[in-house]
Design an enzyme around this catalytic site. Structure first.
Site, PDB file in Angstrom:
ATOM      1  N   LYS A   1     -43.260  31.203  16.292  1.00  0.00           N
ATOM      2  CA  LYS A   1     -44.527  31.417  15.570  1.00  0.00           C
ATOM      3  C   LYS A   1     -45.627  31.870  16.531  1.00  0.00           C
ATOM      4  O   LYS A   1     -46.356  32.810  16.248  1.00  0.00           O
ATOM      5  CB  LYS A   1     -45.017  30.111  14.894  1.00  0.00           C
ATOM      6  CG  LYS A   1     -44.034  29.506  13.928  1.00  0.00           C
ATOM      7  CD  LYS A   1     -44.587  28.243  13.282  1.00  0.00           C
ATOM      8  CE  LYS A   1     -44.898  27.119  14.269  1.00  0.00           C
ATOM      9  NZ  LYS A   1     -43.715  26.550  14.958  1.00  0.00           N
TER      10      LYS A   1
ATOM     11  N   ARG B   1     -39.331  16.214  16.913  1.00  0.00           N
ATOM     12  CA  ARG B   1     -40.211  17.232  16.315  1.00  0.00           C
ATOM     13  C   ARG B   1     -39.509  17.935  15.160  1.00  0.00           C
ATOM     14  O   ARG B   1     -40.133  18.247  14.141  1.00  0.00           O
ATOM     15  CB  ARG B   1     -40.626  18.257  17.377  1.00  0.00           C
ATOM     16  CG  ARG B   1     -41.645  17.683  18.354  1.00  0.00           C
ATOM     17  CD  ARG B   1     -41.811  18.560  19.578  1.00  0.00           C
ATOM     18  NE  ARG B   1     -42.374  19.849  19.294  1.00  0.00           N
ATOM     19  CZ  ARG B   1     -42.353  20.873  20.139  1.00  0.00           C
ATOM     20  NH1 ARG B   1     -41.787  20.735  21.334  1.00  0.00           N
ATOM     21  NH2 ARG B   1     -42.883  22.023  19.816  1.00  0.00           N
TER      22      ARG B   1
ATOM     23  N   ARG C   1     -37.848  27.368  27.314  1.00  0.00           N
ATOM     24  CA  ARG C   1     -39.238  27.852  27.230  1.00  0.00           C
ATOM     25  C   ARG C   1     -40.019  27.497  28.497  1.00  0.00           C
ATOM     26  O   ARG C   1     -39.914  26.393  29.023  1.00  0.00           O
ATOM     27  CB  ARG C   1     -39.943  27.241  26.025  1.00  0.00           C
ATOM     28  CG  ARG C   1     -41.440  27.574  26.048  1.00  0.00           C
ATOM     29  CD  ARG C   1     -42.133  27.442  24.743  1.00  0.00           C
ATOM     30  NE  ARG C   1     -41.996  26.140  24.159  1.00  0.00           N
ATOM     31  CZ  ARG C   1     -42.494  25.834  22.972  1.00  0.00           C
ATOM     32  NH1 ARG C   1     -43.116  26.753  22.269  1.00  0.00           N
ATOM     33  NH2 ARG C   1     -42.337  24.628  22.491  1.00  0.00           N
TER      34      ARG C   1
ATOM     35  N   ARG D   1     -43.241  22.547  28.911  1.00  0.00           N
ATOM     36  CA  ARG D   1     -44.080  21.645  28.108  1.00  0.00           C
ATOM     37  C   ARG D   1     -43.439  20.261  28.028  1.00  0.00           C
ATOM     38  O   ARG D   1     -42.223  20.154  27.868  1.00  0.00           O
ATOM     39  CB  ARG D   1     -44.230  22.207  26.679  1.00  0.00           C
ATOM     40  CG  ARG D   1     -45.552  22.865  26.461  1.00  0.00           C
ATOM     41  CD  ARG D   1     -45.610  23.652  25.189  1.00  0.00           C
ATOM     42  NE  ARG D   1     -45.362  22.881  23.973  1.00  0.00           N
ATOM     43  CZ  ARG D   1     -45.505  23.382  22.754  1.00  0.00           C
ATOM     44  NH1 ARG D   1     -45.903  24.637  22.592  1.00  0.00           N
ATOM     45  NH2 ARG D   1     -45.243  22.651  21.695  1.00  0.00           N
TER      46      ARG D   1
ATOM     47  N   ARG E   1     -49.705  21.764   8.443  1.00  0.00           N
ATOM     48  CA  ARG E   1     -48.422  21.183   8.824  1.00  0.00           C
ATOM     49  C   ARG E   1     -48.022  20.057   7.888  1.00  0.00           C
ATOM     50  O   ARG E   1     -46.955  19.475   8.032  1.00  0.00           O
ATOM     51  CB  ARG E   1     -48.572  20.608  10.219  1.00  0.00           C
ATOM     52  CG  ARG E   1     -47.587  21.165  11.200  1.00  0.00           C
ATOM     53  CD  ARG E   1     -47.811  20.432  12.506  1.00  0.00           C
ATOM     54  NE  ARG E   1     -46.810  20.763  13.445  1.00  0.00           N
ATOM     55  CZ  ARG E   1     -46.948  21.683  14.382  1.00  0.00           C
ATOM     56  NH1 ARG E   1     -48.044  22.392  14.467  1.00  0.00           N
ATOM     57  NH2 ARG E   1     -45.969  21.879  15.224  1.00  0.00           N
TER      58      ARG E   1
HETATM   59  P1  AP5 Z   1     -42.747  30.063  20.577  1.00  0.00           P
HETATM   60  O1  AP5 Z   1     -43.345  31.360  20.136  1.00  0.00           O
HETATM   61  O2  AP5 Z   1     -43.429  29.307  21.643  1.00  0.00           O
HETATM   62  O3  AP5 Z   1     -42.444  29.154  19.291  1.00  0.00           O
HETATM   63  P2  AP5 Z   1     -43.392  28.322  18.372  1.00  0.00           P
HETATM   64  O4  AP5 Z   1     -42.832  28.383  16.996  1.00  0.00           O
HETATM   65  O5  AP5 Z   1     -44.826  28.731  18.535  1.00  0.00           O
HETATM   66  O6  AP5 Z   1     -43.130  26.889  19.003  1.00  0.00           O
HETATM   67  P3  AP5 Z   1     -44.058  25.673  19.280  1.00  0.00           P
HETATM   68  O7  AP5 Z   1     -43.199  24.653  19.981  1.00  0.00           O
HETATM   69  O8  AP5 Z   1     -45.319  26.082  19.973  1.00  0.00           O
HETATM   70  O9  AP5 Z   1     -44.356  25.202  17.857  1.00  0.00           O
HETATM   71  P4  AP5 Z   1     -44.777  23.860  17.444  1.00  0.00           P
HETATM   72  O10 AP5 Z   1     -45.185  24.193  16.075  1.00  0.00           O
HETATM   73  O11 AP5 Z   1     -43.871  22.716  17.574  1.00  0.00           O
HETATM   74  O12 AP5 Z   1     -45.892  23.483  18.540  1.00  0.00           O
HETATM   75  P5  AP5 Z   1     -47.465  23.431  18.458  1.00  0.00           P
HETATM   76  O13 AP5 Z   1     -47.980  23.830  19.751  1.00  0.00           O
HETATM   77  O14 AP5 Z   1     -47.972  24.053  17.203  1.00  0.00           O
HETATM   78  O15 AP5 Z   1     -41.227  30.366  20.999  1.00  0.00           O
HETATM   79  C1  AP5 Z   1     -40.387  29.335  21.466  1.00  0.00           C
HETATM   80  C2  AP5 Z   1     -39.478  29.886  22.613  1.00  0.00           C
HETATM   81  O16 AP5 Z   1     -38.617  30.885  22.079  1.00  0.00           O
HETATM   82  C3  AP5 Z   1     -40.280  30.550  23.744  1.00  0.00           C
HETATM   83  O17 AP5 Z   1     -39.629  30.303  24.960  1.00  0.00           O
HETATM   84  C4  AP5 Z   1     -40.227  32.050  23.369  1.00  0.00           C
HETATM   85  O18 AP5 Z   1     -40.355  32.853  24.521  1.00  0.00           O
HETATM   86  C5  AP5 Z   1     -38.845  32.155  22.731  1.00  0.00           C
HETATM   87  N1  AP5 Z   1     -38.796  33.166  21.676  1.00  0.00           N
HETATM   88  C6  AP5 Z   1     -39.781  33.495  20.790  1.00  0.00           C
HETATM   89  N2  AP5 Z   1     -39.355  34.461  19.940  1.00  0.00           N
HETATM   90  C7  AP5 Z   1     -38.054  34.708  20.283  1.00  0.00           C
HETATM   91  C8  AP5 Z   1     -37.059  35.588  19.757  1.00  0.00           C
HETATM   92  N3  AP5 Z   1     -37.302  36.382  18.705  1.00  0.00           N
HETATM   93  N4  AP5 Z   1     -35.832  35.580  20.349  1.00  0.00           N
HETATM   94  C9  AP5 Z   1     -35.577  34.754  21.396  1.00  0.00           C
HETATM   95  N5  AP5 Z   1     -36.469  33.909  21.943  1.00  0.00           N
HETATM   96  C10 AP5 Z   1     -37.697  33.870  21.393  1.00  0.00           C
HETATM   97  O19 AP5 Z   1     -47.681  21.838  18.240  1.00  0.00           O
HETATM   98  C11 AP5 Z   1     -47.381  20.903  19.251  1.00  0.00           C
HETATM   99  C12 AP5 Z   1     -47.755  19.525  18.764  1.00  0.00           C
HETATM  100  O20 AP5 Z   1     -49.165  19.485  18.448  1.00  0.00           O
HETATM  101  C13 AP5 Z   1     -47.075  19.038  17.488  1.00  0.00           C
HETATM  102  O21 AP5 Z   1     -45.815  18.480  17.745  1.00  0.00           O
HETATM  103  C14 AP5 Z   1     -48.102  18.020  16.976  1.00  0.00           C
HETATM  104  O22 AP5 Z   1     -47.998  16.815  17.683  1.00  0.00           O
HETATM  105  C15 AP5 Z   1     -49.430  18.659  17.329  1.00  0.00           C
HETATM  106  N6  AP5 Z   1     -49.985  19.473  16.244  1.00  0.00           N
HETATM  107  C16 AP5 Z   1     -50.222  20.818  16.278  1.00  0.00           C
HETATM  108  N7  AP5 Z   1     -50.738  21.240  15.107  1.00  0.00           N
HETATM  109  C17 AP5 Z   1     -50.822  20.139  14.310  1.00  0.00           C
HETATM  110  C18 AP5 Z   1     -51.267  19.933  12.971  1.00  0.00           C
HETATM  111  N8  AP5 Z   1     -51.699  20.949  12.207  1.00  0.00           N
HETATM  112  N9  AP5 Z   1     -51.201  18.682  12.474  1.00  0.00           N
HETATM  113  C19 AP5 Z   1     -50.769  17.652  13.218  1.00  0.00           C
HETATM  114  N10 AP5 Z   1     -50.319  17.784  14.486  1.00  0.00           N
HETATM  115  C20 AP5 Z   1     -50.357  19.012  15.034  1.00  0.00           C
END
Ligand code: AP5
Length: 214
Positions: A13, A171, A127, A160, A88
């Site tokens: 994403k 997660r 990652r 991370r 979320r």
């Molecule tokens: P990447 O693009 O980083 O994936 P992502 O979906 O953004 O993953 P995240 O781990 O950032 O999502 P998340 O939703 O868990 O974390 P967030 O920071 O929002 O890609 C992942 C990997 O794959 C990378 O290495 C990339 O290079 C590779 N890749 C990408 N595309 C590819 C492809 N097509 N082919 C191959 N490889 C590829 O949230 C973290 C924490 O914050 C949560 O757990 C929660 O505790 C908190 N939080 C955040 N938002 C909220 C909310 N709204 N409510 C409550 N808690 C929240």
């Protein structure tokens, strides 16, 4: 254009949201990035968010909803934005819908990046993040030009804390319980754009922009 990114943790994403933000010249708003920046600065919000994030749990809605509604009310969001990691929970989605409908609108698209759990676990293990500019890499799929160093700003890349295998499993289970229901929520509104997130990132990007338009 107002876009919500849907999909499991690690589905790509953030990777797609950054590319879409460049293409459509609208801000990329990642709640995860906002919380991580607050953790780094040691703010009260960062301290509270840390305990939930490190465990792979969701940060409570009361710390999250107002933060996002305030952010999307700012001047740079007047032509739209990309929400990455928000909503979320159904409660967060309802709060977003209420806020937008009070201005007579709604989001335009909910882009669902679909990747099976088995691939997610491999992706998270590989990652690497830039702690300085936020760029994301993968040691195999999307490696930096020089191992361990950010192409964009030259900072040393990090893993991370919540990408440890046990935390990733947690997660994923939180995602299936609390976040996946958002797919049906936006499907019923006719706003979902489905893309196969297992394809290379340029193909995923093309599939999204073919549907969203120029
Ligand atoms: P990447 O693009 O980083 O994936 P992502 O979906 O953004 O993953 P995240 O781990 O950032 O999502 P998340 O939703 O868990 O974390 P967030 O920071 O929002 O890609 C992942 C990997 O794959 C990378 O290495 C990339 O290079 C590779 N890749 C990408 N595309 C590819 C492809 N097509 N082919 C191959 N490889 C590829 O949230 C973290 C924490 O914050 C949560 O757990 C929660 O505790 C908190 N939080 C955040 N938002 C909220 C909310 N709204 N409510 C409550 N808690 C929240």
């Amino acid at each position: 254009m107002k876009i919500v990114m849907l999909g499991a943790p690690g589905a790509g994403k953030g990777t797609q949201a950054k590319m879409l933000a460049d293409k459509y010249a609208i801000p990329h708003i990642s709640t995860g990035d906002i919380f991580r920046a607050n953790m780094k600065e040691g703010t009260p919000l960062g301290k509270k968010a840390k305990e939930f994030m490190d465990a792979g749990a969701l940060v409570p809605d009361e710390l999250t909803v107002d933060l996002v509604l305030d952010r999307i009310g700012r001047e740079d969001c007047k032509n739209g934005y990309i929400l990455d990691g928000f909503p979320r929970t159904i409660n967060q989605a309802e709060k977003l819908t209420e806020a937008l409908s009070s201005q007579g609108g709604d989001i335009d698209f909910a882009v669902n990046v679909d990747v099976p759990d088995e691939s997610i676990i491999k992706r998270m293990a590989g990652r690497r993040m830039c702690p300085s500019c936020g760029a994301s890499y993968h040691v195999v799929n999307i490696p930096p030009k020089k191992e361990g160093v950010c192409d964009r700003c030259g900072a040393d890349l990090i893993t991370r804390k919540d990408d440890q295998p046990e935390t990733v499993k947690n997660r994923l289970s939180v995602y299936h319980e609390q976040t996946q229901p958002l797919y049906d929520y936006y499907k019923e509104k006719g706003l979902v754009v489905d893309v196969d997130g297992t394809k290379p990132m340029e193909e995923v990007f093309k599939a999204i922009t073919d549907r969203l338009g120029e």
